[in-house]
Every structure is written in structure tokens, then in C-alpha cells.
Scaffold this active site. Structure first.
Site, PDB file in Angstrom:
ATOM      1  N   ASP A  31     -74.602  -8.043 -89.749  1.00  0.00           N
ATOM      2  CA  ASP A  31     -75.158  -9.398 -89.738  1.00  0.00           C
ATOM      3  C   ASP A  31     -75.952  -9.619 -91.009  1.00  0.00           C
ATOM      4  OD1 ASP A  31     -75.452 -11.458 -87.104  1.00  0.00           O
ATOM      5  OD2 ASP A  31     -76.731 -11.886 -88.830  1.00  0.00           O
ATOM      6  N   LEU A 154     -65.306 -15.218 -73.278  1.00  0.00           N
ATOM      7  CA  LEU A 154     -66.485 -14.884 -72.465  1.00  0.00           C
ATOM      8  C   LEU A 154     -67.319 -16.131 -72.179  1.00  0.00           C
ATOM      9  CD1 LEU A 154     -69.259 -15.031 -74.342  1.00  0.00           C
ATOM     10  CD2 LEU A 154     -68.347 -12.907 -75.246  1.00  0.00           C
ATOM     11  N   LYS A 205     -57.100 -21.061 -77.220  1.00  0.00           N
ATOM     12  CA  LYS A 205     -58.562 -21.118 -77.078  1.00  0.00           C
ATOM     13  C   LYS A 205     -59.039 -22.564 -76.893  1.00  0.00           C
ATOM     14  CE  LYS A 205     -62.812 -20.288 -77.007  1.00  0.00           C
ATOM     15  NZ  LYS A 205     -63.446 -19.762 -75.807  1.00  0.00           N
ATOM     16  N   PHE A 250     -65.359 -24.841 -61.285  1.00  0.00           N
ATOM     17  CA  PHE A 250     -65.600 -25.962 -62.212  1.00  0.00           C
ATOM     18  C   PHE A 250     -65.463 -27.323 -61.539  1.00  0.00           C
ATOM     19  CE2 PHE A 250     -66.335 -24.858 -66.695  1.00  0.00           C
ATOM     20  CZ  PHE A 250     -66.451 -23.490 -66.522  1.00  0.00           C
ATOM     21  N   CYS A 261     -70.034 -24.126 -77.036  1.00  0.00           N
ATOM     22  CA  CYS A 261     -68.564 -24.169 -77.107  1.00  0.00           C
ATOM     23  C   CYS A 261     -67.939 -25.496 -76.693  1.00  0.00           C
ATOM     24  CB  CYS A 261     -67.998 -23.033 -76.273  1.00  0.00           C
ATOM     25  SG  CYS A 261     -68.382 -21.433 -77.013  1.00  0.00           S
TER      26      CYS A 261
HETATM   27  P1  NAD Z   1     -73.837 -17.151 -83.036  1.00  0.00           P
HETATM   28  O1  NAD Z   1     -74.317 -18.298 -83.846  1.00  0.00           O
HETATM   29  O2  NAD Z   1     -74.602 -16.730 -81.830  1.00  0.00           O
HETATM   30  O3  NAD Z   1     -73.735 -15.855 -83.983  1.00  0.00           O
HETATM   31  C1  NAD Z   1     -73.181 -15.871 -85.271  1.00  0.00           C
HETATM   32  C2  NAD Z   1     -73.809 -14.717 -86.063  1.00  0.00           C
HETATM   33  O4  NAD Z   1     -73.102 -14.556 -87.291  1.00  0.00           O
HETATM   34  C3  NAD Z   1     -75.275 -14.914 -86.423  1.00  0.00           C
HETATM   35  O5  NAD Z   1     -76.037 -13.814 -85.986  1.00  0.00           O
HETATM   36  C4  NAD Z   1     -75.274 -14.996 -87.965  1.00  0.00           C
HETATM   37  O6  NAD Z   1     -76.435 -14.487 -88.547  1.00  0.00           O
HETATM   38  C5  NAD Z   1     -74.057 -14.154 -88.287  1.00  0.00           C
HETATM   39  N1  NAD Z   1     -73.465 -14.346 -89.621  1.00  0.00           N
HETATM   40  C6  NAD Z   1     -73.339 -15.492 -90.340  1.00  0.00           C
HETATM   41  N2  NAD Z   1     -72.732 -15.228 -91.516  1.00  0.00           N
HETATM   42  C7  NAD Z   1     -72.474 -13.892 -91.540  1.00  0.00           C
HETATM   43  C8  NAD Z   1     -71.853 -13.028 -92.488  1.00  0.00           C
HETATM   44  N3  NAD Z   1     -71.393 -13.438 -93.660  1.00  0.00           N
HETATM   45  N4  NAD Z   1     -71.745 -11.730 -92.155  1.00  0.00           N
HETATM   46  C9  NAD Z   1     -72.204 -11.251 -90.975  1.00  0.00           C
HETATM   47  N5  NAD Z   1     -72.808 -12.028 -90.070  1.00  0.00           N
HETATM   48  C10 NAD Z   1     -72.941 -13.331 -90.336  1.00  0.00           C
HETATM   49  O7  NAD Z   1     -72.338 -17.474 -82.670  1.00  0.00           O
HETATM   50  P2  NAD Z   1     -71.556 -17.180 -81.297  1.00  0.00           P
HETATM   51  O8  NAD Z   1     -72.081 -18.022 -80.209  1.00  0.00           O
HETATM   52  O9  NAD Z   1     -71.447 -15.717 -81.101  1.00  0.00           O
HETATM   53  O10 NAD Z   1     -70.114 -17.754 -81.673  1.00  0.00           O
HETATM   54  C11 NAD Z   1     -69.305 -17.170 -82.668  1.00  0.00           C
HETATM   55  C12 NAD Z   1     -67.928 -17.762 -82.584  1.00  0.00           C
HETATM   56  O11 NAD Z   1     -67.329 -17.444 -81.324  1.00  0.00           O
HETATM   57  C13 NAD Z   1     -67.868 -19.284 -82.691  1.00  0.00           C
HETATM   58  O12 NAD Z   1     -66.691 -19.647 -83.336  1.00  0.00           O
HETATM   59  C14 NAD Z   1     -67.799 -19.722 -81.251  1.00  0.00           C
HETATM   60  O13 NAD Z   1     -67.167 -20.953 -81.091  1.00  0.00           O
HETATM   61  C15 NAD Z   1     -66.947 -18.618 -80.632  1.00  0.00           C
HETATM   62  N6  NAD Z   1     -67.174 -18.418 -79.202  1.00  0.00           N
HETATM   63  C16 NAD Z   1     -68.437 -18.436 -78.703  1.00  0.00           C
HETATM   64  C17 NAD Z   1     -68.629 -18.213 -77.346  1.00  0.00           C
HETATM   65  C18 NAD Z   1     -70.024 -18.282 -76.751  1.00  0.00           C
HETATM   66  O14 NAD Z   1     -70.116 -18.313 -75.521  1.00  0.00           O
HETATM   67  N7  NAD Z   1     -71.078 -18.284 -77.535  1.00  0.00           N
HETATM   68  C19 NAD Z   1     -67.538 -17.944 -76.511  1.00  0.00           C
HETATM   69  C20 NAD Z   1     -66.274 -17.899 -77.062  1.00  0.00           C
HETATM   70  C21 NAD Z   1     -66.089 -18.133 -78.416  1.00  0.00           C
END
Ligand code: NAD
Length: 458
Positions: A31, A154, A205, A250, A261
Site C-alpha cells: 500500500d 465479497l 461484476k 435483498f 460499490c
Molecule cells: P479501498 O479504497 O478500501 O482501498 C484501496 C487501497 O488502495 C487503499 O488502501 C489505497 O491506499 C491503496 N492504493 C492506492 N494506490 C495504490 C498503489 N499505487 N499501490 C498500492 N496501494 C495503493 O478500496 P476497496 O473498497 O477495497 O475497493 C477496491 C476495488 O474493489 C474497487 O474497484 C471496488 O469497486 C472493488 N470492490 C470493492 C468491494 C467492497 O466491498 N469494498 C467489493 C467488491 C469489489
């Protein structure tokens, strides 16, 4: 055993990393946020997810899980690099792919052996093609790189469970090699794998998330009509749920979907369709209904009360759903500014979300009102003139109807999660308004008292 790097330690990346380690892979989570990395190294999860911290500590101690900001050492000799960085919504509704692009470039400039890059983040159809192209454009060493899609399904609040026991793993690949690599990585999970091409995986997705968003908006739409025609949405949902074609999940009406999301993924798919000259009318309708639904309770309260100015307003629940500290697109974020603008004196309770919320609305005077964060539900309710319920946390659901009557100055409750039975609230002497059901009005309460329900219960 594969050597895996995961870019991004948010809800998706960190949970994936910890679960990959749990099934035996060697994982390095990367990160850019140094504070997060230090926290994780000390055994603390930067996000609230049931079971995650235990998994992190166990696998860190076993030497299978590491955390770093040094992406070069993590990526250079990885067998596979999973990208789980954010793809937030831009003002026009499109997905912001800049974080993905940054990671792609970092990968291109660092890898020293053949590698599979797996996009886990939710990305518009065709993004994997572009990521592959981008990496190959910037590739420094003479190595083979392929990109595969592995969208994440998830749900926050049950992320670890959803990953270890996923209903299916979707893998989108364009070569046998990439398909075999991914199958190998997921083999120890012993879960059903659906193997498709990359663009179909990307679309699965969006199509899945938007279908769920649609289902929620549909039930909210029907709930609003139920109120007008005298039907009860919970009874309607129960009747619908026996039909296997509909399913029983749902179907809960409420104050709209939030989170990181559904809101952004509906807008992104709508944007994608428009880019291709197509109007995705069903998804647009889901978005419209949701936008209105978030303030449906505020509008009801505004009609009911001559003013909100100077009233003590209890808010129970701030996060977009229980089980998470995530506030993104939560109903509270829509309603709190409206209430503050009306001069409300808010007392907000949330078991885990207050600290994040106070970063947006610091404690004290705010706009024309004020906000105070309390640690006990009772402190929010005591002497309150009105209460809004935005999140159905377990401890909020456990508040007995009588407590509202006992503690509040005027027991007037607007419940965005349909937690209570209308008759129970009426019999406890609480004026109660919820979503898609009859209300318990002052007249109903007087009538029920006259008929002796109150005395019979107390
Ligand atoms: P988030 O914002 O919680 O986490 C993203 C992380 O990436 C942050 O910690 C940030 O610091 C880090 N980051 C940014 N640039 C970086 C880099 N260059 N190198 C390493 N780390 C870096 O995001 P999230 O909620 O985990 O979602 C991530 C993706 O997954 C999104 O596309 C989202 O749509 C998808 N998604 C999320 C969920 C959910 O429930 N949150 C579920 C399914 C899919």
C-alpha cells in the site's frame, strides 16, 4: 504455493491477501499509505471486518503474510500480482482508473520474471485489455506479462467469510496459461470456478452488482407505493420470497443502498452504456429511485414537524450498513447536512462509525446546528425530540420499543430499516414512521391506550 503480491490493502486487497496466505500462499500486501502498513505490521487491521485481524496475525506470525510500501521488492519476482486499488466514481459517473494505471506502470517498471497480473478491482469492460497494453508499453525487462480479470464479490461486514467460502470465483482470461495460473492459485480454496473471457468477467461484476441494486430499488419503489395504497412491504416481501425465481434475499425495503460499490457501479455501467450509444433504462431507474429514497424519512419528518430548528435529534447508526466502519454513500451522509442546515442539535450513535464520521462532521457547531457523538444509545435518546434510525446494527435492533417512550422527550421515531413492528411501537406509545408500512400516529397511540393495549402490556 504461489508468491503473490497484492496492490492495495482496502476491503478487497487486504482480505484477499490474508485469505491467500491462509490457504498457503506467500503474500506481500502493498500500500502507498505508510500509516496503514505500520498498523498492519503491528497486527492491527486498518478496517473493521469480522475475523480479519485474527487471520492477519496468524499468517503474519507464520511468515506467509507481509506488508510493505516498497512495491519494487514485492512485485519484482511475484508469480502473480493482484490489483485491488480503488476505482472511485468521477463527477460524470465514470470510474477513475488512475490508481489502476499507477500500479500498472509500477509493475511494468519492476517485474523481473514472467508474471500474471490480475485485476480484482471493479473496472469497465475493456480495462483489462488496456492494462495489458499499458504494461507492455512500459515494460523494462524482457519478461512475459498477461493480465487476467478476477472480480471480487465479497460484501463488507462478511468479507472474510465471503472470500473463504465464495459462491463462485470468476476468472477472465485470454490464454490457457493465464487460466491455469489462476486455477492453480484458487485450487486450495476448493470453490466453484467459472472461467470466461476477460470482457465477460468484467461485465459479470457490473451485471451482478447492478442487478442487486435494481432489486433494492425495486423493493423501495414498491414500498413507497405500499404506503400510498395501504399495503405492508414486509408482508409483500414475504409473499414474494417463496417464489424461487425471485429468491428471498435483498427484498428488504429501506432508506436506499449505499457503500462503495452499488452507487458507483450503477453509475459506471450507465456511463459505459451511454459511451456506446445505449441507454440502460433499468439501471438508470435504480439510480433515480435510490437518490430519492435516501431522504424519504427527512422529507416525512419535515412535513410532520413545524421546525427542526433547536430540536434534539437522535441518530442511531451512521455506517452504510452494519458490520463495517465504511461510510461511503451512507444515508447518514445525505441526511445529517440536511438536518444541520435546519438547525438540528444532533446526538449521533454508531458502534464503530463515529470516528470516521467525525472526520467529515467534527463534533460541535456545524452549519446551523450542532453534532455530538455519544457512546451509548441511551445518551442519544435521552430528551430527544425525534430519532432517525439509519443502520440496523445489532445493539440498535435490540433497543426495546418502551425505551424510546421512556427516554425521549417526544417519542417520535423515523426508522429507515424497518426494525420494529408498527403495532409494538404503537402499544409502547411511540409515534413511528418507517418504510412501506403503516405508521403509528399520535391518534393510533391514543386509540390503543383507550382500548387498553398499553395497560395490558405494562
Ligand atoms: P479501498 O479504497 O478500501 O482501498 C484501496 C487501497 O488502495 C487503499 O488502501 C489505497 O491506499 C491503496 N492504493 C492506492 N494506490 C495504490 C498503489 N499505487 N499501490 C498500492 N496501494 C495503493 O478500496 P476497496 O473498497 O477495497 O475497493 C477496491 C476495488 O474493489 C474497487 O474497484 C471496488 O469497486 C472493488 N470492490 C470493492 C468491494 C467492497 O466491498 N469494498 C467489493 C467488491 C469489489
Amino acid at each position: 504455493m504461489y508468491k503473490i503480491a497484492v496492490a492495495g490493502t482496502g476491503y478487497v486487497g487486504l482480505v484477499a491477501g490474508a485469505c491467500f496466505a491462509e490457504v498457503g500462499h506467500r503474500v506481500t500486501c502493498v500500500d502507498i499509505d505508510e500509516n496503514k502498513v505500520n498498523l498492519m505490521k503491528s497486527g492491527v487491521s486498518p478496517i473493521y471486518e469480522a475475523g480479519l485481524e485474527e487471520l492477519m496475525q496468524k499468517n503474519y506470525a507464520a511468515g506467509r503474510l507481509e506488508y510493505t510500501t516498497d512495491y519494487i521488492s514485492a512485485y519484482k519476482d511475484a508469480d502473480a500480482i493482484f490489483i485491488g486499488v480503488g476505482t472511485p466514481e468521477q463527477p460524470d459517473g465514470s470510474a477513475n482508473l488512475s490508481y489502476i494505471a499507477t500500479v500498472a506502470r509500477q509493475i511494468a517498471e519492476t517485474i523481473e520474471k514472467d508474471c500474471l497480473v490480475v485485476v480484482k478491482s471493479t473496472v469497465p469492460v475493456g480495462t483489462n485489455d488496456k492494462v495489458e497494453q499499458f504494461i507492455n508499453d512500459f515494460l523494462v525487462n524482457d519478461v512475459r506479462v498477461e493480465v487476467a480479470s478476477n472480480p471480487e464479490f465479497l460484501a463488507q461486514g462478511s468479507a472474510v467469510h465471503d472470500t473463504l467460502y465464495a459462491e463462485r470465483i470468476i476468472i477472465g482470461t485470454e490464454s490457457k496459461w493465464a487460466e491455469e495460473q489462476l486455477k492453480g492459485i484458487f485450487e486450495p480454496f476448493h470453490l466453484p470456478i467459472v472461467s470466461v473471457n476477460r470482457r465477460s468477467a468484467e461485465m459479470i461484476k457490473y451485471a451482478s452488482n447492478d442487478f442487486l441494486a435494481l432489486k433494492i430499488s425495486y423493493m423501495n419503489d414498491i414500498a413507497n407505493l405500499c404506503e400510498l395504497v395501504g399495503a405492508d412491504i414486509q408482508a409483500v416481501a414475504k409473499g414474494m420470497s417463496f417464489d424461487e425465481r425471485i429468491g428471498s434475499k435483498f427484498l428488504n425495503a429501506g432508506i436506499g443502498y449505499g457503500g462503495s460499490c452499488f452507487p458507483k457501479d450503477t453509475k459506471a455501467l450507465d456511463y459505459m452504456a451511454r459511451q456506446h450509444g445505449y441507454e440502460l433504462r433499468t439501471v438508470k431507474a435504480a439510480i433515480d429511485v435510490n437518490n430519492d429514497q435516501k431522504t424519504v424519512l427527512f422529507n416525512k419528518a419535515s412535513k410532520r414537524l413545524i421546525t427542526i430548528n433547536g430540536l434534539k435529534v437522535a441518530i442511531l447508526g451512521l455506517t452504510f450498513k452494519p458490520g463495517t466502519d465504511d461510510l461511503r454513500e451512507a444515508a447518514s451522509l445525505e441526511n445529517v447536512p440536511l438536518l444541520l442546515d435546519q438547525g438540528a442539535e444532533i446526538y449521533a450513535y454508531d458502534p464503530v462509525g463515529s470516528s470516521n464520521f467525525s472526520k467529515v462532521y467534527p463534533e460541535g457547531m456545524n452549519r446551523k446546528g450542532s453534532i455530538t457523538y455519544v457512546e451509548k444509545i441511551e445518551d442519544a435518546l435521552t430528551d430527544a425530540n425525534v430519532c432517525f434510525i439509519f443502520t440496523e446494527w445489532g445493539d440498535i435492533k435490540a433497543v426495546p420499543p418502551e425505551t424510546f417512550e421512556k427516554l425521549m422527550r417526544t417519542p417520535l421515531v423515523y426508522d429507515g430499516r424497518n426494525i420494529y413492528n408498527v403495532v409494538d411501537m404503537r402499544d409502547a406509545g411511540v409515534e413511528y414512521h418507517s418504510i412501506g408500512r403503516g405508521s403509528a400516529t399520535r391518534e393510533d397511540i391514543k386509540e390503543s391506550k383507550k382500548l387498553g393495549f398499553q395497560t395490558a402490556r405494562s
